[in-house]
Design an enzyme around this catalytic site. Structure first.
Site, short mmCIF file in Angstrom:
data_model
loop_
_atom_site.label_atom_id
_atom_site.label_comp_id
_atom_site.label_asym_id
_atom_site.label_seq_id
_atom_site.Cartn_x
_atom_site.Cartn_y
_atom_site.Cartn_z
N TYR A 223 18.63 17.93 39.04
CA TYR A 223 17.43 18.69 39.42
C TYR A 223 16.22 17.76 39.53
O TYR A 223 15.43 17.85 40.48
CB TYR A 223 17.21 19.75 38.34
CG TYR A 223 16.10 20.75 38.61
CD1 TYR A 223 16.29 21.82 39.48
CD2 TYR A 223 14.87 20.65 37.95
CE1 TYR A 223 15.28 22.76 39.69
CE2 TYR A 223 13.87 21.57 38.16
CZ TYR A 223 14.07 22.63 39.02
OH TYR A 223 13.07 23.55 39.23
N LYS B 211 14.05 17.14 42.85
CA LYS B 211 12.63 17.51 42.88
C LYS B 211 11.72 16.30 43.08
O LYS B 211 10.67 16.41 43.70
CB LYS B 211 12.26 18.26 41.59
CG LYS B 211 12.92 19.64 41.49
CD LYS B 211 12.50 20.56 42.63
CE LYS B 211 12.98 21.99 42.45
NZ LYS B 211 12.59 22.86 43.57
#
Ligand SMILES: NC(=O)c1ccc[n+]([C@@H]2O[C@H](COP(=O)([O-])OP(=O)(O)OC[C@H]3O[C@@H](n4cnc5c(N)ncnc54)[C@H](OP(=O)(O)O)[C@@H]3O)[C@@H](O)[C@H]2O)c1
Length: 247
Positions: free
Chosen positions: A155, A159
């Site tokens: 993640y 991101k």
């Protein structure tokens, strides 16, 4: 109204932050395409909520990681609304695990949705916006993409990738009067964070100077500003909406 006559596409708008953004952009006057991948009923409810307040909206199914589905989605939006002025890349997933236990499919799923999905949709939107020499692309990253977080290497990579990608295309698209910005939320109360154990939620709370979890509307207000003409001189920026977690 600030977004009167504008069309917006919000990915992952069936729930949580995306839903709040879609409803708020409609309140500001935009016609809104509400994208979803599996929650059809919830996307329809978002469309109904917008229509009840006198707005115009459609639900569009597409997995943002799938180029064919993304292309079909943009075609549908253009057929329905005739133009696209605002893209909000909000769709996102988590598949948390410590690195040594992280399965390849968890890495791929998060990178495909959270990063490749942003590339797929931004490219399709840029093709439309470049011709009109105006547009707004707003990408939803995360504090995790800036500061990292144990158990979220997939993640965090996606991101952080969204931030680098956004700065690169902000430079590419600036000569065409297209602004590209990033919103990096902290801990916002949605299905995504509701799934976390209470011990982790309490630990996160201690790291928030403003002393509360964020509400999806905290993010939606910033997106509304970035989608409006009031932000014409802002591009390539990362705006944190995190109660002060990152300073
Ligand atoms: N909540 C937080 O604290 C927080 C903090 C920082 C950043 N963010 C980011 O903010 C965004 C929204 O988060 P949230 O908390 O609102 O999440 P959420 O409540 O879990 O909702 C996720 C949304 O993304 C959609 N989605 C998932 N995979 C998709 C795909 N492949 N194609 C199209 N849509 C897809 C879902 O649609 P379906 O329902 O149809 O699956 C749903 O509408 C995400 O990018 C997330 O990473 C959230």
């Amino acid at each position: 109204m600030e977004l009167e006559g504008r069309t917006a596409l919000v990915t992952g708008a069936s729930r949580g932050i995306g839903r709040a953004i879609a409803v708020y952009l409609a309140e500001l006057g935009a016609q809104v395409a509400v994208n979803y991948s599996s929650s059809e009923q919830r996307a329809i409810e978002v469309v109904e909520a917008i229509k009840e307040k006198g707005g115009r909206a459609i639900a569009v199914k597409a997995d943002v990681s799938n180029l064919q589905e993304v292309e079909a989605m943009f075609e549908k939006v253009l057929n329905e609304f005739g133009d696209l002025h605002i893209l909000v890349n909000n769709a996102g997933i988590t598949r948390d695990a410590l690195l040594i236990r992280m399965k390849q499919e968890d890495w791929d799923a998060v990178l495909d949705t959270n990063l490749k999905g942003v590339y797929n949709c931004s490219k399709a939107a840029a093709k439309i916006m470049i011709k009109k020499r105006r547009g707004k692309i707003i990408n939803i990253s995360s504090v995790v993409g800036v500061a990292g977080n144990a158990g979220q290497s997939n993640y965090a990579a996606a991101k952080a990738g969204v931030i680098g990608f956004s700065k690169a295309i902000a430079r590419e698209l600036a000569p065409r009067n297209i602004q590209v910005n990033v919103v990096a939320p902290g801990f916002i109360e949605t299905d995504m964070t509701a799934a976390l154990p209470e011990s982790i939620r309490q630990e996160m709370l201690k790291q928030i100077p403003l002393g509360r979890y964020g509400d999806p509307m905290d993010v939606a207000y910033v997106v509304g500003f970035l989608a409006s003409d009031k932000s014409q001189y802002i591009t390539g920026q990362v705006i944190h909406v995190d109660g002060g977690m990152i300073m």
